[in-house]
Enzyme design. Sequence first.
Site, short mmCIF file in Angstrom:
data_model
loop_
_atom_site.label_atom_id
_atom_site.label_comp_id
_atom_site.label_asym_id
_atom_site.label_seq_id
_atom_site.Cartn_x
_atom_site.Cartn_y
_atom_site.Cartn_z
N GLY A 190 0.99 -1.19 -0.06
CA GLY A 190 0.06 -0.03 -0.07
C GLY A 190 0.89 1.23 0.01
O GLY A 190 2.18 1.29 -0.43
N ILE A 192 2.09 3.36 2.43
CA ILE A 192 3.19 3.10 3.19
C ILE A 192 4.30 2.03 2.97
O ILE A 192 5.62 2.66 3.03
CB ILE A 192 2.77 2.82 4.88
CG1 ILE A 192 1.99 4.08 5.35
CG2 ILE A 192 3.90 2.63 5.80
CD1 ILE A 192 1.09 3.83 6.86
N LEU A 194 4.95 1.00 0.08
CA LEU A 194 5.83 1.56 -1.04
C LEU A 194 6.70 2.87 -0.81
O LEU A 194 7.93 2.89 -1.42
CB LEU A 194 4.91 1.74 -2.29
CG LEU A 194 4.09 0.63 -2.79
CD1 LEU A 194 3.15 0.99 -3.94
CD2 LEU A 194 4.80 -0.34 -3.02
N VAL A 277 0.09 -2.67 6.80
CA VAL A 277 -1.14 -3.49 6.42
C VAL A 277 -2.48 -2.70 6.45
O VAL A 277 -3.56 -3.12 6.76
CB VAL A 277 -1.15 -4.88 6.85
CG1 VAL A 277 -0.30 -5.79 6.61
CG2 VAL A 277 -1.54 -4.89 8.34
N HIS A 451 6.00 27.42 -20.73
CA HIS A 451 6.94 26.61 -21.55
C HIS A 451 8.48 26.91 -21.15
O HIS A 451 8.75 28.29 -21.20
CB HIS A 451 6.85 26.70 -22.96
CG HIS A 451 7.58 25.79 -23.74
ND1 HIS A 451 7.71 24.40 -23.75
CD2 HIS A 451 8.90 26.22 -24.52
CE1 HIS A 451 8.58 24.04 -24.33
NE2 HIS A 451 9.52 25.18 -24.88
N1 LIG Z 1 1.02 9.73 0.93
C1 LIG Z 1 -0.12 9.34 1.44
O1 LIG Z 1 -1.10 10.12 1.48
C2 LIG Z 1 -0.18 8.48 2.71
C3 LIG Z 1 1.17 7.93 3.31
C4 LIG Z 1 0.90 7.08 4.28
C5 LIG Z 1 -0.14 6.50 4.47
N2 LIG Z 1 -1.41 7.12 4.00
C6 LIG Z 1 -2.55 6.60 4.43
O2 LIG Z 1 -2.38 5.62 5.79
C7 LIG Z 1 -3.39 4.47 5.64
C8 LIG Z 1 -2.42 3.28 5.93
O3 LIG Z 1 -1.50 2.98 4.99
P1 LIG Z 1 -0.96 1.41 4.57
O4 LIG Z 1 -0.11 1.75 3.45
O5 LIG Z 1 -0.49 1.12 5.86
O6 LIG Z 1 -2.49 0.88 4.41
P2 LIG Z 1 -3.11 0.66 2.79
O7 LIG Z 1 -4.50 0.21 3.07
O8 LIG Z 1 -2.66 1.47 1.81
O9 LIG Z 1 -2.20 -0.58 2.51
C9 LIG Z 1 -2.07 -1.75 2.88
C10 LIG Z 1 -1.72 -2.98 2.21
O10 LIG Z 1 -1.55 -4.20 2.90
C11 LIG Z 1 -2.25 -5.43 2.21
N3 LIG Z 1 -2.23 -6.23 3.33
C12 LIG Z 1 -3.33 -6.32 4.35
N4 LIG Z 1 -3.13 -7.48 5.28
C13 LIG Z 1 -1.95 -8.18 4.66
C14 LIG Z 1 -1.41 -9.42 4.83
N5 LIG Z 1 -1.62 -10.25 6.04
N6 LIG Z 1 -0.34 -9.76 4.14
C15 LIG Z 1 -0.01 -8.98 3.20
N7 LIG Z 1 -0.74 -7.99 2.58
C16 LIG Z 1 -1.71 -7.56 3.27
C17 LIG Z 1 -3.37 -4.74 1.74
O11 LIG Z 1 -4.03 -5.51 0.71
C18 LIG Z 1 -3.11 -3.31 1.36
O12 LIG Z 1 -2.63 -3.49 -0.29
C19 LIG Z 1 -3.85 4.33 4.24
O13 LIG Z 1 -5.16 4.87 4.46
C20 LIG Z 1 -3.11 5.56 3.57
O14 LIG Z 1 -3.68 6.30 2.52
C21 LIG Z 1 -1.10 7.86 3.17
#
Ligand SMILES: NC(=O)c1ccc[n+]([C@@H]2O[C@H](COP(=O)([O-])OP(=O)(O)OC[C@H]3O[C@@H](n4cnc5c(N)ncnc54)[C@H](O)[C@@H]3O)[C@@H](O)[C@H]2O)c1
EC number: 1.8.1.4
Length: 477
Positions: A190, A192, A194, A277, A451
């Site tokens: 997700g 975080i 990446l 997650v 530009h």
């Molecule tokens: N740049 C930004 O705006 C930003 C930055 C950081 C966080 N956030 C917010 O914080 C929140 C949390 O971020 P996040 O990256 O933790 O959550 P996310 O929901 O973006 O991603 C979590 C990922 O973990 C996977 N996952 C869940 N359980 C798993 C498991 N047991 N094994 C393998 N994969 C699993 C899910 O399928 C999902 O793809 C999000 O709502 C995000 O929008 C936003």
Amino acid sequence: MSQKFDVIVIGAGPGGYVAAIKSAQLGLKTALIEKYKGKEGKTALGGTCLNVGCIPSKALLDSSYKFHEAHESFKLHGISTGEVAIDVPTMIARKDQIVRNLTGGVASLIKANGVTLFEGHGKLLAGKKVEVTAADGSSQVLDTENVILASGSKPVEIPPAPVDQDVIVDSTGALDFQNVPGKLGVIGAGVIGLELGSVWARLGAEVTVLEAMDKFLPAVDEQVAKEAQKILTKQGLKILLGARVTGTEVKNKQVTVKFVDAEGEKSQAFDKLIVAVGRRPVTTDLLAADSGVTLDERGFIYVDDYCATSVPGVYAIGDVVRGAMLAHKASEEGVVVAERIAGHKAQMNYDLIPAVIYTHPEIAGVGKTEQALKAEGVAINVGVFPFAASGRAMAANDTAGFVKVIADAKTDRVLGVHVIGPSAAELVQQGAIAMEFGTSAEDLGMMVFAHPALSEALHEAALAVSGHAIHVANRKK
Ligand SMILES: NC(=O)c1ccc[n+]([C@@H]2O[C@H](COP(=O)([O-])OP(=O)(O)OC[C@H]3O[C@@H](n4cnc5c(N)ncnc54)[C@H](O)[C@@H]3O)[C@@H](O)[C@H]2O)c1
């Protein structure tokens, strides 16, 4: 005698502190309650975003990108350096200083706006009373006309990978590594996963991301997600989709992660493991049993379209309520609620909240994705412009990705802008501004863009919607 306020805000994150400042600006007698202590053991305002989220992660993303550039791209510009090395503790200290500056800045703003700060844990009691319990256990009860609950969210924990903040860390622990892990595992591809995976991969870690779902970034426009997967994989992130973690074992400062994918059971060893997650709302000890405020089935505080809870005069905003867990969404909800308390008819447009993933290139979008519009049966025209055809991107050696504009086929109204590429966050915001005013693709096409600038890619993508891009061959209709 208890003190009486017009507004009490619980939680000083980007939702709560903004709500408090706005309330005070509107002439309301306002209090703000916060219990979080920063690294120095003092109360730190700004919530997850400023302390252990958006800001510190961006500091590390910028440091690690500079290292990557010095290592990989300087020679292309004819710049030679000695050996490029990274001093991780210095990088972390710089990040900590930025956090200190910003949280200190929020404290000054709170003071300058005449908001009364209470350091401690806030709890909503029946009859809109609020109890504040200080770190030493002493408590007092405050009276108020209105309450804004802004208690935020915290990382989800999963039983197969218990966080010890040493070998297995959450998003907070991953901001404080004191050296670059040789092998880094990340659970969750997700936002975080990446972003933090990118930080440590750029500094030399071998990063493997384990994602339970079969699809990469399902909420992002599919064309953008596909490009992102290609680019990030090329950068060295090993992204394993359909990989469900079933267990971990920590031994001698190493963790072995067991997971199941389409081929069966597998295991891999890492020096560090980041669990990312998702996040969940924080409501622990926030609401007295007789407060009257209700939660929905997922544990979020139940609110209507204007952030009002089931108790008149009690509102909730940000990550603790439905909708995207984004700082800017929380802040705007804070402004809207303060305005409504002051008697104004404020509302916010939930359809145009930009979302950004701060990888390099950035991934950003606003409005609807192509797949969502197709699923709704909306006829659309799409225009795409690649950064490879942008002179400004070429000059910056930053040509990966594209801008995509989606317009309604009947009305030409822009329904979505999606970007993967340099400054995607800023370009998508230009789209959001235009969309807020109901722009058509033709309107955007008729505007003059400077530009050379990256934003010309937005201009050209808007022109491409009707097959009239100048600097790229248009698709035959
Ligand atoms: N740049 C930004 O705006 C930003 C930055 C950081 C966080 N956030 C917010 O914080 C929140 C949390 O971020 P996040 O990256 O933790 O959550 P996310 O929901 O973006 O991603 C979590 C990922 O973990 C996977 N996952 C869940 N359980 C798993 C498991 N047991 N094994 C393998 N994969 C699993 C899910 O399928 C999902 O793809 C999000 O709502 C995000 O929008 C936003």
